[in-house]
Design a protein around this motif. Structure first.
Motif, PDB file in Angstrom:
ATOM      1  N   MET A 169       0.827  -1.208   0.000  1.00  0.00           N
ATOM      2  CA  MET A 169       0.000   0.000   0.000  1.00  0.00           C
ATOM      3  C   MET A 169       0.861   1.257   0.000  1.00  0.00           C
ATOM      4  N   LEU A 170       1.937   1.242   0.764  1.00  0.00           N
ATOM      5  CA  LEU A 170       2.840   2.391   0.770  1.00  0.00           C
ATOM      6  C   LEU A 170       3.427   2.636  -0.618  1.00  0.00           C
ATOM      7  N   THR A 171       3.733   1.559  -1.321  1.00  0.00           N
ATOM      8  CA  THR A 171       4.272   1.694  -2.678  1.00  0.00           C
ATOM      9  C   THR A 171       3.301   2.460  -3.570  1.00  0.00           C
ATOM     10  N   THR A 185       6.526  -2.656  -6.258  1.00  0.00           N
ATOM     11  CA  THR A 185       6.728  -3.686  -5.257  1.00  0.00           C
ATOM     12  C   THR A 185       6.753  -5.035  -5.967  1.00  0.00           C
ATOM     13  N   VAL A 186       7.629  -5.942  -5.521  1.00  0.00           N
ATOM     14  CA  VAL A 186       7.808  -7.192  -6.255  1.00  0.00           C
ATOM     15  C   VAL A 186       7.690  -8.407  -5.339  1.00  0.00           C
ATOM     16  N   ASP A 187       7.218  -9.483  -5.928  1.00  0.00           N
ATOM     17  CA  ASP A 187       7.160 -10.784  -5.264  1.00  0.00           C
ATOM     18  C   ASP A 187       8.208 -11.678  -5.908  1.00  0.00           C
ATOM     19  N   PRO A 188       9.315 -11.965  -5.199  1.00  0.00           N
ATOM     20  CA  PRO A 188      10.361 -12.806  -5.788  1.00  0.00           C
ATOM     21  C   PRO A 188       9.950 -14.266  -5.948  1.00  0.00           C
ATOM     22  N   GLY A 224       3.955   1.940  -9.442  1.00  0.00           N
ATOM     23  CA  GLY A 224       2.799   1.643  -8.606  1.00  0.00           C
ATOM     24  C   GLY A 224       2.218   0.272  -8.857  1.00  0.00           C
ATOM     25  N   GLU A 225       3.053  -0.682  -9.288  1.00  0.00           N
ATOM     26  CA  GLU A 225       2.555  -2.020  -9.592  1.00  0.00           C
ATOM     27  C   GLU A 225       3.172  -3.063  -8.670  1.00  0.00           C
ATOM     28  N   SER A 228       5.569  -9.924 -10.383  1.00  0.00           N
ATOM     29  CA  SER A 228       6.399 -11.119 -10.229  1.00  0.00           C
ATOM     30  C   SER A 228       6.863 -11.527 -11.616  1.00  0.00           C
ATOM     31  N   LEU A 229       7.632 -12.590 -11.700  1.00  0.00           N
ATOM     32  CA  LEU A 229       8.095 -13.051 -13.011  1.00  0.00           C
ATOM     33  C   LEU A 229       6.954 -13.487 -13.912  1.00  0.00           C
ATOM     34  N   THR A 230       5.850 -13.879 -13.327  1.00  0.00           N
ATOM     35  CA  THR A 230       4.707 -14.345 -14.131  1.00  0.00           C
ATOM     36  C   THR A 230       3.722 -13.225 -14.457  1.00  0.00           C
ATOM     37  N   GLY A 231       4.002 -12.019 -14.002  1.00  0.00           N
ATOM     38  CA  GLY A 231       3.118 -10.900 -14.326  1.00  0.00           C
ATOM     39  C   GLY A 231       2.663 -10.130 -13.103  1.00  0.00           C
ATOM     40  N   THR A 232       1.478  -9.563 -13.202  1.00  0.00           N
ATOM     41  CA  THR A 232       0.930  -8.763 -12.106  1.00  0.00           C
ATOM     42  C   THR A 232       0.400  -9.665 -10.999  1.00  0.00           C
ATOM     43  N   VAL A 233       0.770  -9.324  -9.755  1.00  0.00           N
ATOM     44  CA  VAL A 233       0.279 -10.065  -8.594  1.00  0.00           C
ATOM     45  C   VAL A 233      -0.995  -9.386  -8.100  1.00  0.00           C
TER      46      VAL A 233
END
Length: 235
Positions: A169-171, A185-188, A224-225, A228-233
């Motif tokens: 949310m902060l992102t 923000t990313v999900d590894p 603001g997204e 992950s490697l597979t796209g939008t989380v």
């Protein structure tokens, strides 16, 4: 030359991200609390070491002063430092169980952004990558099938998941108010690190890939997204 700072970069995802970005031509600062480990990591990689504890305003300020003096500014900030927090069931959870987790995972990036924004704003292409987790997705957490697929080994760690949701949310808030930045923000993914006793089903090289990609986006890249490697989380 692109100047990049990575917090918590003396091992695991931060270390691998630093290695990859150095290979891509970045001047990388390794931020680490432990001087010995930080200096060893920097020497191994050919990076620069900066003492950095994201829970300390003084430490963050000193790091910014050092980087400003040596590099003149900052192009990429990767908020990678994080801790898993206490394992607690909902019945046993207390406010104090969350304090340290939030201090590192949420307040840490806020401290970093507050102090380093003036340095980032000197860049022609300022980029911020906040390292989150699939456990920060409320949509995934409320979908049992998606949650079990994303996190094969589940443990009750409400502090960690909620801290990453807060970071997400902060992102968005920063991205809306600072359109000149590219901040995501990313999900590894479920990566084998110290966090999970190396039980993850991805290598550190695989986990670092999305961080490295987002660290190298241009002024026309996403902001603001949650990616992950597979796209939008899903948020």
């Amino acid at each position: 030359m692109t100047t990049t700072l990575i917090t918590g970069a003396n091992k695991s995802l931060g270390f691998e991200t630093a290695r990859r970005l150095i290979a891509a031509g970045h001047t990388v600062y390794i931020g680490a609390r432990d001087p010995q480990r930080g200096k060893e990591a920097a020497a191994t990689l050919g990076a620069r070491y900066v003492p950095l504890d994201v829970t300390s305003d003084e430490s963050v300020d000193n790091a910014a002063t050092q980087i400003e003096a040596e590099a003149g500014g900052l192009d990429v900030l990767i908020n990678n430092a994080g801790i898993p927090g206490q394992v607690r069931t909902a019945r046993d959870l207390r406010a104090d169980d969350l304090r340290q987790t939030y201090d590192v995972n949420v307040f840490g990036p806020v401290r970093m952004l507050h102090r380093f924004l003036p340095l980032l704003e000197r860049s022609a292409n300022p980029v911020v990558v906040n390292v989150s987790s699939g456990l920060g997705s409320i949509a995934t957490a409320t979908d049992p099938e998606a949650h079990s697929a994303a996190v094969p080994v589940w443990v009750p760690a409400p502090g960690y998941g909620s801290s990453k949701a807060a970071l997400n949310m902060l992102t968005v808030q920063y991205a809306r108010q600072l359109p000149e930045l590219r901040i995501n923000t990313v999900d590894p993914g479920y990566t084998a690190t110290d966090f999970n006793g190396h039980s993850g089903d991805q290598t550190v090289e695989q986990g670092a890939e999305i961080i490295v990609r987002l660290a190298q986006i241009g002024p026309d890249g996403p902001t603001g997204e949650y990616l992950s490697l597979t796209g939008t989380v899903p948020w």
